[in-house]
Structure formats: C-alpha cells, structure tokens
Design an enzyme around this catalytic site. Structure first.
Site, PDB file in Angstrom:
ATOM      1  N   HIS A  45       0.829  -1.353   0.037  1.00 12.58           N
ATOM      2  CA  HIS A  45       0.100   0.154  -0.225  1.00 12.58           C
ATOM      3  C   HIS A  45       0.782   1.312  -0.003  1.00 12.58           C
ATOM      4  O   HIS A  45       0.482   2.406   0.237  1.00 12.58           O
ATOM      5  CB  HIS A  45      -1.062   0.000   1.289  1.00 12.58           C
ATOM      6  CG  HIS A  45      -2.007  -1.106   1.085  1.00 12.58           C
ATOM      7  ND1 HIS A  45      -1.780  -2.323   1.237  1.00 12.58           N
ATOM      8  CD2 HIS A  45      -3.402  -1.111   0.758  1.00 12.58           C
ATOM      9  CE1 HIS A  45      -2.708  -3.072   1.125  1.00 12.58           C
ATOM     10  NE2 HIS A  45      -3.723  -2.254   0.945  1.00 12.58           N
ATOM     11  N   VAL A 172      -1.278   0.315  16.863  1.00 13.93           N
ATOM     12  CA  VAL A 172      -1.923   0.618  15.825  1.00 13.93           C
ATOM     13  C   VAL A 172      -2.169  -0.853  14.971  1.00 13.93           C
ATOM     14  O   VAL A 172      -1.489  -1.424  14.470  1.00 13.93           O
ATOM     15  CB  VAL A 172      -0.999   1.441  14.781  1.00 13.93           C
ATOM     16  CG1 VAL A 172      -2.042   1.678  13.530  1.00 13.93           C
ATOM     17  CG2 VAL A 172      -0.487   2.913  15.400  1.00 13.93           C
ATOM     18  N   ASP A 174      -4.056  -2.364  12.112  1.00 10.66           N
ATOM     19  CA  ASP A 174      -4.391  -1.879  10.735  1.00 10.66           C
ATOM     20  C   ASP A 174      -4.820  -3.425   9.977  1.00 10.66           C
ATOM     21  O   ASP A 174      -3.682  -3.949   9.747  1.00 10.66           O
ATOM     22  CB  ASP A 174      -3.388  -1.216   9.954  1.00 10.66           C
ATOM     23  CG  ASP A 174      -3.542  -1.115   8.541  1.00 10.66           C
ATOM     24  OD1 ASP A 174      -4.939  -1.073   8.146  1.00 10.66           O
ATOM     25  OD2 ASP A 174      -2.750  -0.477   7.795  1.00 10.66           O
ATOM     26  N   MET A 175      -5.874  -3.591   9.784  1.00  7.61           N
ATOM     27  CA  MET A 175      -6.416  -5.049   9.185  1.00  7.61           C
ATOM     28  C   MET A 175      -7.385  -4.983   8.067  1.00  7.61           C
ATOM     29  O   MET A 175      -8.482  -4.173   8.398  1.00  7.61           O
ATOM     30  CB  MET A 175      -6.542  -6.040  10.188  1.00  7.61           C
ATOM     31  CG  MET A 175      -7.679  -5.586  11.195  1.00  7.61           C
ATOM     32  SD  MET A 175      -8.127  -6.701  12.394  1.00  7.61           S
ATOM     33  CE  MET A 175      -9.547  -7.635  11.489  1.00  7.61           C
ATOM     34  N   TRP A 226     -17.190 -17.047   8.742  1.00  6.58           N
ATOM     35  CA  TRP A 226     -18.796 -16.301   8.993  1.00  6.58           C
ATOM     36  C   TRP A 226     -18.690 -15.077   9.845  1.00  6.58           C
ATOM     37  O   TRP A 226     -19.392 -14.118   9.596  1.00  6.58           O
ATOM     38  CB  TRP A 226     -19.673 -17.406   9.367  1.00  6.58           C
ATOM     39  CG  TRP A 226     -19.394 -18.098  10.605  1.00  6.58           C
ATOM     40  CD1 TRP A 226     -19.507 -17.524  12.085  1.00  6.58           C
ATOM     41  CD2 TRP A 226     -18.595 -19.277  10.834  1.00  6.58           C
ATOM     42  NE1 TRP A 226     -18.892 -18.698  12.767  1.00  6.58           N
ATOM     43  CE2 TRP A 226     -18.365 -19.866  12.174  1.00  6.58           C
ATOM     44  CE3 TRP A 226     -18.083 -20.276   9.762  1.00  6.58           C
ATOM     45  CZ2 TRP A 226     -17.660 -20.770  12.411  1.00  6.58           C
ATOM     46  CZ3 TRP A 226     -17.477 -21.365  10.315  1.00  6.58           C
ATOM     47  CH2 TRP A 226     -17.338 -21.686  11.693  1.00  6.58           C
ATOM     48  N   LYS A 227     -17.547 -14.995  10.668  1.00  3.54           N
ATOM     49  CA  LYS A 227     -17.547 -13.861  11.564  1.00  3.54           C
ATOM     50  C   LYS A 227     -16.872 -12.722  10.804  1.00  3.54           C
ATOM     51  O   LYS A 227     -17.334 -11.693  10.902  1.00  3.54           O
ATOM     52  CB  LYS A 227     -16.534 -14.122  12.719  1.00  3.54           C
ATOM     53  CG  LYS A 227     -17.252 -15.308  13.696  1.00  3.54           C
ATOM     54  CD  LYS A 227     -16.229 -15.638  14.719  1.00  3.54           C
ATOM     55  CE  LYS A 227     -16.785 -16.655  15.803  1.00  3.54           C
ATOM     56  NZ  LYS A 227     -15.785 -17.067  16.942  1.00  3.54           N
ATOM     57  N   GLY A 305       1.068  -2.811  15.611  1.00  2.00           N
ATOM     58  CA  GLY A 305       2.069  -1.616  15.113  1.00  2.00           C
ATOM     59  C   GLY A 305       3.457  -2.125  15.647  1.00  2.00           C
ATOM     60  O   GLY A 305       4.396  -1.115  15.104  1.00  2.00           O
TER      61      GLY A 305
END
Length: 334
Positions: A45, A172, A174-175, A226-227, A305
């Site tokens: 990214h 942090v 970030d997912m 499913w979660k 993080g």
C-alpha cells in the site's frame, strides 16, 4: 530487489505527482504518505500502489483538483463529501478534523462519502496517535469477498484501524477483513510465492493459496469465516449510513472502485485526567502478552503496530527493499 532511501523515494514521487498536476502541497503530502507506507514495511500500500494510483488519475477516477468539504454538522459529528478527490488527501483532512473535534469535545466523528482509496489505513491511525488521540477508522470497498455461504463476491474486505497513543510506542491495528489484503496477495504474486494459508477461492470455488488465482476471481476469504463476513457487512452498513454515501453494493455497480464511504472516529484520552493510570493499564496488557513461552524457536509475540515501528527504524537506517520492476515502472511514469 533494490534498496531505496526514503529521501530518494520521496523526491521521485514528488516530481511524479507534480507532473500529474497536483499542487506543491498535495504532491508533497502524497509523496510523504506513499514513502511512509513503504518505510513502515507496507510496500503493498506504498510504492507498489503508485502505478495504480497514477492510472486512476489518468482515467479521471481520482479528480486531482477536488477536495473533501464539510456538508453537514451535528455537534461533534460531521458529514463530509470527498468529491472523488485523492483518497490519501481526503483521509488526512478528515483525520485532522476528527482529531480537532475530539480535542474540543472529547470525541469527534467525521463520516466521509464519495472518496477514493486511502491506500494504507494505518497511516491515519499513526497520525491520530501522534496527536495523542485514540482512533477507530474504517472504509468500505468494492465487493471482493463472498458473504459466508455464497459463491459470488457481495461484501468488501473493508479495512479497519484502531490506534492507541503510548509513550513507548503507539499501538496501531491495521487490518483488512480478508485473510490477506489484495495488496499483500499481489506481493506474493510479485515474489512468485504461494500464500502461507488459504487466502481466497479460485475459479472452481475451491480455497486456494495461489495468489494469481485469487486475484483473478477477486474472491478473498473473510477472516474468521462467517465472523469476518458479518463484521464486513456491519462496517459497510455503518460507513454507508453515517456518511449517507455508497454501500459496497453501489460501489460494485461502477466500472472502477470509487466514491467509497469511510468513518473517522477520534477520542481524546486526556479528558479523563488519569494519564498515569492509562499508561499503567496499557503496559500491563502489553507486558502480559509479551511474557509468554514462544510457540516456536525464534518466535515472539508483538502488539499491533510493533512490527511496523521496528520496520520503520530498520528501513530508515538501511533503506527500503523495493521490487525492481515496480521501481522501474514508477520511474517510467516521470
């Protein structure tokens, strides 16, 4: 792989964005964010997304001269319209606004519609943490995962960010809500490697570790099965309702992913006047998590993080590893 310094990358990217008619301040901010994302070890990214970003500019998907504007306010809750401007710039603007609201009222929420890909959501988590704010941030996306029990993609992998400021190192999370973000899957493809775990479905609707097959179908595997599917649906609902913007369904009707919806929620913990207690409680959790027998030799546990912060220190000193083809492609755009 090539080794590139942060200064060299930022200088190149600044010139590239200037070429595509971004103002000096916007070109500098874009170059800063793409470089920082790479510096923190998230090439998927960071530098790897630059050619894609330029392509969206060329196609008019990202409108170079448009910016996010406030359209409604309800106390410390605001709605903004991104006007399909650059997702990074809109995200920085809305994070700053949520921080300002939080420092004024204890909590601030900005819901943004009609924006573009923010690239690495963690950047804005770090941005808030550096201002001593807790942040909860999320975005919807185009449909790229099947809802659990279905075959066709109907939900997004809706990245989710939580950040907590801490003197010794910010926390942090970030997912993406897919087992692997599609940028990460493309990283494995560039390296010619299989995924370590199943990451999505192939054209025969079989779970696969082959990055090319998953990129072809755009059918990622939700975290927790499913979660993760349910989590994705709820985040899409919240982003759509709060911003009065597009849902994953509406985004999927477009030729390209654009005009997405996002939420920026910040909390200013200093309102509680117990910073020492907060510091003790956070470190208690981290120390308890760290103080454990490793599952394998050479392994250890990390708080969210921690790896990114370590990567930033290492890459600042030694330079960033960059795919040669990606770097050549970026240079060719100048």
């Amino acid at each position: 792989m090539l080794t590139i310094s942060a200064k060299e990358m930022k200088d190149v990217l600044y010139e590239l964005f200037k070429k595509y008619e971004f103002t000096e301040s916007k070109a500098n901010l874009l170059a800063e964010v793409f470089t920082q994302n790479t510096l923190y070890g998230v090439n998927s990214h960071g530098i790897n997304r630059v050619p894609y970003f330029i392509e969206t500019v060329k196609k008019g998907i990202v409108k170079v001269n448009e910016e996010a504007k406030k359209i409604e306010a309800f106390g410390n809750i605001e709605r903004w319209d991104g006007n399909q401007g650059p997702g990074i710039i809109n995200a920085v603007t809305c994070t700053n606004r949520a921080i300002a609201l939080a420092k004024k009222d204890g909590m601030g929420l900005v819901a943004l519609r009609n924006t573009n890909h923010w690239m690495r959501g963690g950047y804005y988590g770090w941005q808030a943490a550096k201002e001593n704010c807790i942040a909860i941030l999320f975005t919807n996306t185009q449909p790229n995962m099947p809802a659990w029990g279905g075959k066709e993609s109907r939900i997004g992998n809706n990245p989710f960010v939580v950040s907590i400021p801490r003197k010794e190192g910010h926390i942090v999370l970030d997912m993406a809500l897919s087992q692997f973000s599609f940028g990460k899957i493309n990283n494995y493809k560039l390296k010619g490697e299989q995924l370590p775990y199943h990451g999505g479905w192939d054209e025969d609707h079989k779970l696969s570790k082959n990055p090319e097959n998953i990129l072809k179908t755009e059918q990622g595997l939700p975290i927790g099965y499913w979660k993760g599917s349910a989590f994705s649906i709820v985040l899409d609902m919240l982003a759509t309702l709060l911003s009065a913007g597009n849902s994953t369904y509406k985004i999927g009707l477009k030729e390209h992913e654009t005009a997405i919806s996002q939420v920026y929620l910040c909390i200013y913990p200093e309102i509680f006047h117990d910073q020492d207690l907060q510091h003790t409680l956070i470190n208690e959790i981290i120390n308890y998590t760290h103080d454990v027998t490793p599952s394998e030799k050479g392994e250890r546990t990390y708080y969210p993080g921690e790896r990114a912060a370590n990567a930033e220190k290492h890459n600042s000193k030694n330079g960033m590893k960059v795919n040669k083809e990606i770097w050549q492609k970026v240079l060719s755009l100048l």
